[in-house]
Motif scaffolding. Structure first.
Motif, PDB file in Angstrom:
ATOM      1  N   PHE A  76       0.834  -1.200   0.000  1.00 35.31           N
ATOM      2  CA  PHE A  76       0.000   0.000   0.000  1.00 35.31           C
ATOM      3  C   PHE A  76       0.876   1.260   0.000  1.00 35.31           C
ATOM      4  CE2 PHE A  76      -1.885   3.367   2.584  1.00 35.31           C
ATOM      5  CZ  PHE A  76      -3.134   3.526   2.033  1.00 35.31           C
ATOM      6  N   LEU A  77       1.892   1.281   0.862  1.00 32.73           N
ATOM      7  CA  LEU A  77       2.775   2.452   0.934  1.00 32.73           C
ATOM      8  C   LEU A  77       3.444   2.709  -0.408  1.00 32.73           C
ATOM      9  CD1 LEU A  77       4.456   1.953   4.436  1.00 32.73           C
ATOM     10  CD2 LEU A  77       2.858   3.765   3.776  1.00 32.73           C
ATOM     11  N   MET A  78       3.926   1.645  -1.080  1.00 33.83           N
ATOM     12  CA  MET A  78       4.584   1.825  -2.374  1.00 33.83           C
ATOM     13  C   MET A  78       3.596   2.289  -3.447  1.00 33.83           C
ATOM     14  SD  MET A  78       7.757   1.751  -2.429  1.00 33.83           S
ATOM     15  CE  MET A  78       7.815   1.893  -4.204  1.00 33.83           C
ATOM     16  N   ASP A  79       2.404   1.703  -3.464  1.00 32.02           N
ATOM     17  CA  ASP A  79       1.406   2.106  -4.472  1.00 32.02           C
ATOM     18  C   ASP A  79       1.028   3.577  -4.305  1.00 32.02           C
ATOM     19  OD1 ASP A  79       1.384  -0.387  -5.593  1.00 32.02           O
ATOM     20  OD2 ASP A  79      -0.490  -1.041  -4.672  1.00 32.02           O
ATOM     21  N   TYR A  80       0.835   4.008  -3.065  1.00 32.13           N
ATOM     22  CA  TYR A  80       0.462   5.400  -2.828  1.00 32.13           C
ATOM     23  C   TYR A  80       1.622   6.341  -3.096  1.00 32.13           C
ATOM     24  CZ  TYR A  80      -4.378   5.250  -1.535  1.00 32.13           C
ATOM     25  OH  TYR A  80      -5.746   5.146  -1.616  1.00 32.13           O
ATOM     26  N   LEU A  81       2.810   5.920  -2.681  1.00 26.87           N
ATOM     27  CA  LEU A  81       4.000   6.746  -2.938  1.00 26.87           C
ATOM     28  C   LEU A  81       4.167   6.994  -4.435  1.00 26.87           C
ATOM     29  CD1 LEU A  81       7.493   6.072  -1.350  1.00 26.87           C
ATOM     30  CD2 LEU A  81       7.253   6.521  -3.779  1.00 26.87           C
ATOM     31  N   LYS A  82       4.006   5.920  -5.224  1.00 25.49           N
ATOM     32  CA  LYS A  82       4.233   6.050  -6.676  1.00 25.49           C
ATOM     33  C   LYS A  82       3.205   6.930  -7.368  1.00 25.49           C
ATOM     34  CE  LYS A  82       6.205   2.669  -9.137  1.00 25.49           C
ATOM     35  NZ  LYS A  82       7.670   2.745  -9.090  1.00 25.49           N
ATOM     36  N   TRP A  88      -6.921  -0.522  -3.733  1.00 25.96           N
ATOM     37  CA  TRP A  88      -7.042  -0.202  -2.310  1.00 25.96           C
ATOM     38  C   TRP A  88      -8.307   0.577  -2.008  1.00 25.96           C
ATOM     39  CZ3 TRP A  88      -3.835  -3.081   0.201  1.00 25.96           C
ATOM     40  CH2 TRP A  88      -2.599  -3.394  -0.361  1.00 25.96           C
ATOM     41  N   THR A  89      -9.025   1.029  -3.028  1.00 29.27           N
ATOM     42  CA  THR A  89     -10.230   1.811  -2.770  1.00 29.27           C
ATOM     43  C   THR A  89     -11.499   1.031  -3.080  1.00 29.27           C
ATOM     44  OG1 THR A  89     -10.088   2.754  -4.977  1.00 29.27           O
ATOM     45  CG2 THR A  89      -9.143   4.042  -3.201  1.00 29.27           C
ATOM     46  N   THR A  90     -11.429   0.011  -3.950  1.00 26.45           N
ATOM     47  CA  THR A  90     -12.645  -0.677  -4.363  1.00 26.45           C
ATOM     48  C   THR A  90     -13.248  -1.497  -3.223  1.00 26.45           C
ATOM     49  OG1 THR A  90     -11.204  -2.375  -5.272  1.00 26.45           O
ATOM     50  CG2 THR A  90     -12.201  -0.848  -6.830  1.00 26.45           C
ATOM     51  N   SER A  91     -12.419  -2.160  -2.419  1.00 30.57           N
ATOM     52  CA  SER A  91     -12.961  -3.064  -1.418  1.00 30.57           C
ATOM     53  C   SER A  91     -13.320  -2.377  -0.104  1.00 30.57           C
ATOM     54  CB  SER A  91     -11.957  -4.192  -1.135  1.00 30.57           C
ATOM     55  OG  SER A  91     -10.737  -3.656  -0.698  1.00 30.57           O
TER      56      SER A  91
END
Lengths: 89, 154
Positions: free
Chosen positions: B111-117, B149-152
């Motif tokens: 999650f941290l990497m996906d948001y960071l990117k 990370w937002t759909t579920s």
């Protein structure tokens, strides 16, 4: 925001390279109300700005260091930044 | 819980030692390291230069970290991102997450990497053998990674 308010504009990555500046102090025309208005105005400021802001939909913006959308109001902004979609990580 | 932006390299073992010093409650530590590849789309890379937006970068990373802490039971986390000119093989980014159990630590690190990117204001410029240079385009795949990370949950 009054017509005489000076704000800081900042540019990053290829937008900084195309405009030839990292930041500047500017007094915005009073008729600009949203980020989209400001993007359109930037493209009128000379050939280097016309080039940098030719495709406003691919440019992202931040007001006072927070991501904003084209419809966001400019009122109260002290610092507005323009940059391409981020590519860190 | 910490975020850092720096030009110098990081030492993963030293970062973990600092993070876990004096603690016996941590059951799972996940680390992710992003590294500069020597070629991209068939072109040979000489270096990669990372630019960022000082102030906003730290604020965004702290916000991303707070979001992760709200979603998972994290006992510690760390984000270190390098800036400046980096050569192939060099470390770019380090994410560490600690939790009592592995599931939360794995998920929070991703999650941290996906948001960071997708949110942290960093930009990469690649210089190729031959001297040409080009700014890296944002990948649509990164936005797709973010959406899961937002759909579920939202």
């Amino acid at each position: 925001m009054t017509a005489t308010t000076e704000i800081t504009l900042r540019y990053f990555a290829w937008i900084r390279e195309k405009t030839g500046r990292a930041e500047e102090r500017v007094t915005l025309p009073p008729n600009l109300t949203t980020v989209a208005d400001l993007l359109a105005w930037q493209a009128t400021r000379g050939p280097e700005f016309a080039d940098a802001f030719a495709k406003p939909t691919i440019i992202r913006a931040a007001i006072d260091q927070r991501h904003v959308k084209p419809a966001t109001a400019l009122a109260g902004a002290r610092e507005i930044a323009f940059f391409p979609p981020v590519t860190g990580g | 819980m910490a975020v850092r932006v720096q030009t110098q390299d990081f030492d993963i073992a030293a970062e973990i030692a600092t993070l876990t010093a004096g603690r016996i409650d941590i059951g799972a530590l996940v680390t992710f390291t992003g590294v500069v590849r020597g070629s991209t789309s068939g072109r040979s890379l000489v270096s990669m230069t990372l630019e960022h937006y000082p102030g906003m970068t730290e604020a965004e990373l702290e916000g991303i970290e707070a979001e992760a802490r709200a979603r998972w039971p994290l006992q510690a986390s760390l984000i270190v991102h390098r800036i400046g000119e980096l050569t192939p093989g060099a470390n770019i980014v380090l994410v560490v997450t600690a939790s009592p159990h592995r599931h939360a630590a794995f998920q929070a690190a991703e999650f941290l990497m996906d948001y960071l990117k997708s949110r942290a204001p960093f930009w990469k410029k690649e210089t190729y053998s031959g001297g040409e240079a080009a700014w890296v385009d944002a990948r649509q795949a990164d936005d797709a990674a973010l959406r899961r990370w937002t759909t579920s949950q939202d």
